[in-house]
Design a protein around this motif. Structure first.
Motif, mmCIF file in Angstrom:
data_model
loop_
_atom_site.group_PDB
_atom_site.id
_atom_site.type_symbol
_atom_site.label_atom_id
_atom_site.label_comp_id
_atom_site.label_asym_id
_atom_site.label_seq_id
_atom_site.Cartn_x
_atom_site.Cartn_y
_atom_site.Cartn_z
ATOM 1 N N ARG A 1 -48.285 39.962 -41.234
ATOM 2 C CA ARG A 1 -48.618 41.335 -41.610
ATOM 3 C C ARG A 1 -49.531 41.406 -42.823
ATOM 4 N N VAL A 2 -49.569 40.341 -43.647
ATOM 5 C CA VAL A 2 -50.491 40.335 -44.792
ATOM 6 C C VAL A 2 -51.690 39.422 -44.531
ATOM 7 N N ASP A 3 -51.934 39.181 -43.232
ATOM 8 C CA ASP A 3 -53.139 38.459 -42.783
ATOM 9 C C ASP A 3 -53.192 37.019 -43.276
ATOM 10 N N LEU A 4 -52.059 36.362 -43.332
ATOM 11 C CA LEU A 4 -52.002 34.928 -43.605
ATOM 12 C C LEU A 4 -51.529 34.225 -42.337
ATOM 13 N N HIS A 5 -51.970 32.985 -42.154
ATOM 14 C CA HIS A 5 -51.692 32.289 -40.897
ATOM 15 C C HIS A 5 -50.550 31.290 -40.989
ATOM 16 N N VAL A 6 -50.062 31.038 -42.191
ATOM 17 C CA VAL A 6 -49.027 30.017 -42.330
ATOM 18 C C VAL A 6 -48.158 30.331 -43.540
ATOM 19 N N VAL A 7 -46.894 29.927 -43.436
ATOM 20 C CA VAL A 7 -45.948 29.985 -44.545
ATOM 21 C C VAL A 7 -45.681 28.549 -44.985
ATOM 22 N N ARG A 8 -45.575 28.337 -46.294
ATOM 23 C CA ARG A 8 -45.245 27.001 -46.801
ATOM 24 C C ARG A 8 -44.039 27.088 -47.733
ATOM 25 N N ALA A 9 -43.304 25.992 -47.787
ATOM 26 C CA ALA A 9 -42.153 25.890 -48.678
ATOM 27 C C ALA A 9 -41.929 24.419 -48.985
ATOM 28 N N GLU A 10 -41.056 24.155 -49.942
ATOM 29 C CA GLU A 10 -40.741 22.785 -50.353
ATOM 30 C C GLU A 10 -39.229 22.648 -50.508
ATOM 31 N N THR A 11 -38.723 21.459 -50.181
ATOM 32 C CA THR A 11 -37.322 21.171 -50.435
ATOM 33 C C THR A 11 -37.217 19.773 -51.037
ATOM 34 N N LEU A 12 -36.312 19.597 -51.983
ATOM 35 C CA LEU A 12 -36.212 18.330 -52.699
ATOM 36 C C LEU A 12 -36.019 17.156 -51.749
ATOM 37 N N ALA A 13 -36.696 16.055 -52.053
ATOM 38 C CA ALA A 13 -36.626 14.847 -51.223
ATOM 39 C C ALA A 13 -36.675 13.627 -52.132
ATOM 40 N N ARG A 14 -35.551 13.306 -52.743
ATOM 41 C CA ARG A 14 -35.520 12.157 -53.663
ATOM 42 C C ARG A 14 -35.609 10.829 -52.922
ATOM 43 N N HIS A 15 -35.217 10.831 -51.651
ATOM 44 C CA HIS A 15 -35.213 9.604 -50.859
ATOM 45 C C HIS A 15 -36.099 9.792 -49.625
ATOM 46 N N ALA A 16 -36.089 8.799 -48.733
ATOM 47 C CA ALA A 16 -36.901 8.883 -47.518
ATOM 48 C C ALA A 16 -36.480 10.094 -46.681
ATOM 49 N N LEU A 17 -37.432 10.679 -45.992
ATOM 50 C CA LEU A 17 -37.141 11.863 -45.193
ATOM 51 C C LEU A 17 -36.161 11.568 -44.062
ATOM 52 N N GLU A 18 -36.060 10.297 -43.667
ATOM 53 C CA GLU A 18 -35.152 9.918 -42.583
ATOM 54 C C GLU A 18 -33.737 9.682 -43.068
ATOM 55 N N ALA A 19 -33.541 9.694 -44.401
ATOM 56 C CA ALA A 19 -32.211 9.396 -44.953
ATOM 57 C C ALA A 19 -31.354 10.659 -44.946
ATOM 58 N N GLU A 20 -30.070 10.481 -44.656
ATOM 59 C CA GLU A 20 -29.135 11.601 -44.724
ATOM 60 C C GLU A 20 -28.739 11.841 -46.182
ATOM 61 N N PRO A 21 -28.406 13.065 -46.567
ATOM 62 C CA PRO A 21 -28.272 14.264 -45.720
ATOM 63 C C PRO A 21 -29.570 15.061 -45.555
ATOM 64 N N LEU A 22 -30.671 14.582 -46.198
ATOM 65 C CA LEU A 22 -31.926 15.325 -46.091
ATOM 66 C C LEU A 22 -32.380 15.431 -44.644
ATOM 67 N N ALA A 23 -32.216 14.348 -43.881
ATOM 68 C CA ALA A 23 -32.675 14.357 -42.489
ATOM 69 C C ALA A 23 -31.988 15.457 -41.694
ATOM 70 N N ALA A 24 -30.703 15.684 -41.947
ATOM 71 C CA ALA A 24 -29.979 16.736 -41.228
ATOM 72 C C ALA A 24 -30.541 18.115 -41.584
ATOM 73 N N LEU A 25 -30.842 18.328 -42.870
ATOM 74 C CA LEU A 25 -31.435 19.594 -43.288
ATOM 75 C C LEU A 25 -32.779 19.807 -42.610
ATOM 76 N N LEU A 26 -33.614 18.769 -42.582
ATOM 77 C CA LEU A 26 -34.936 18.904 -41.976
ATOM 78 C C LEU A 26 -34.827 19.158 -40.473
ATOM 79 N N ARG A 27 -33.827 18.573 -39.823
ATOM 80 C CA ARG A 27 -33.631 18.851 -38.395
ATOM 81 C C ARG A 27 -33.284 20.323 -38.166
ATOM 82 N N ARG A 28 -32.428 20.878 -39.033
ATOM 83 C CA ARG A 28 -32.075 22.288 -38.886
ATOM 84 C C ARG A 28 -33.305 23.171 -39.105
#
Length: 215
Positions: free
Chosen positions: A135-162
């Motif tokens: 509605r404000v003429d932008l094509h994408v939304v961006r956000a960030e979430t903390l990732a102290r370890h590899a993206l494949e490591a739990e529990p971050l991986a579970a959050l990213l899957r959700r």
């Protein structure tokens, strides 16, 4: 003498009165946090979430005082409410310099939800953000979430899957807006006209400062 005619049942029946039902109020409300009390409530939500993260062995930001960001007068935070109860808070910004991403965006900074809520709150924020960006003429939304370890490591991986299940794309990792290592998230903008029956919106995204270092 003639007897007056008796009206038939169909003639005696009065004409139907049109009935227009008032539109139902939206269940949720997304709006700016305009008072000091609302900002303080948002800071309390952030603190509650950070305590929850600590109790579950999950990281919290090390380089930024996030509750203070919601108290500062120069920020323009927004909140998701249900019956006057604050369920989530964030700082929506229009096209900040993130150092990643190739096009103008709606950036959701410091998204925090009240502990004890279901994943439906994250889904509602996702749907709202996608529609609002469109509605404000932008094509994408961006956000960030903390990732102290590899993206494949739990529990971050579970959050990213959700998050990917709700429509977000994971665009790698790297330094975040506040200096911590983060997973970078993108969500396509999409007009969702029917969403306004569920979530009313009185939000505006503040322009990003030209140079935060001089703020």
């Amino acid at each position: 003498m003639t007897r007056p005619t008796t009206p038939t049942a169909s003639e005696d029946r009065s004409a139907p009165v049109p009935f227009t039902q008032a539109p139902l109020a939206a269940v949720y409300e997304m709006r700016m946090l305009s008072t000091a009390a609302e900002r303080e409530e948002a800071a309390a939500v952030v603190q509650d979430r950070q305590r929850w993260l600590n109790l579950h062995g999950l990281p919290v930001p090390a380089r930024a005082d996030i509750p203070a960001q919601f108290r500062e007068a120069q920020t323009m935070p927004a909140g998701l409410f249900e019956d006057g109860r604050l369920l989530a808070c964030m700082i929506p910004e229009r096209d900040p310099d993130l150092g990643w991403g190739q096009s103008p965006c709606l950036f959701l900074q410091s998204v925090h939800t009240l502990p004890g809520q279901s994943d439906d709150i994250t889904r509602l924020i996702t749907l709202w953000a996608s529609d609002f960006a469109a509605r404000v003429d932008l094509h994408v939304v961006r956000a960030e979430t903390l990732a102290r370890h590899a993206l494949e490591a739990e529990p971050l991986a579970a959050l990213l899957r959700r998050l990917t299940d709700t429509g977000w794309d994971v665009c790698g990792s790297g330094p975040g807006r506040d200096g911590d290592r983060v997973a970078r998230l993108e969500l396509p903008a999409e007009h969702r006209p029917g969403l306004r029956a569920l979530i009313s919106c009185q939000v505006h995204a503040q322009p990003a400062p030209d140079d935060r270092s001089n703020a």
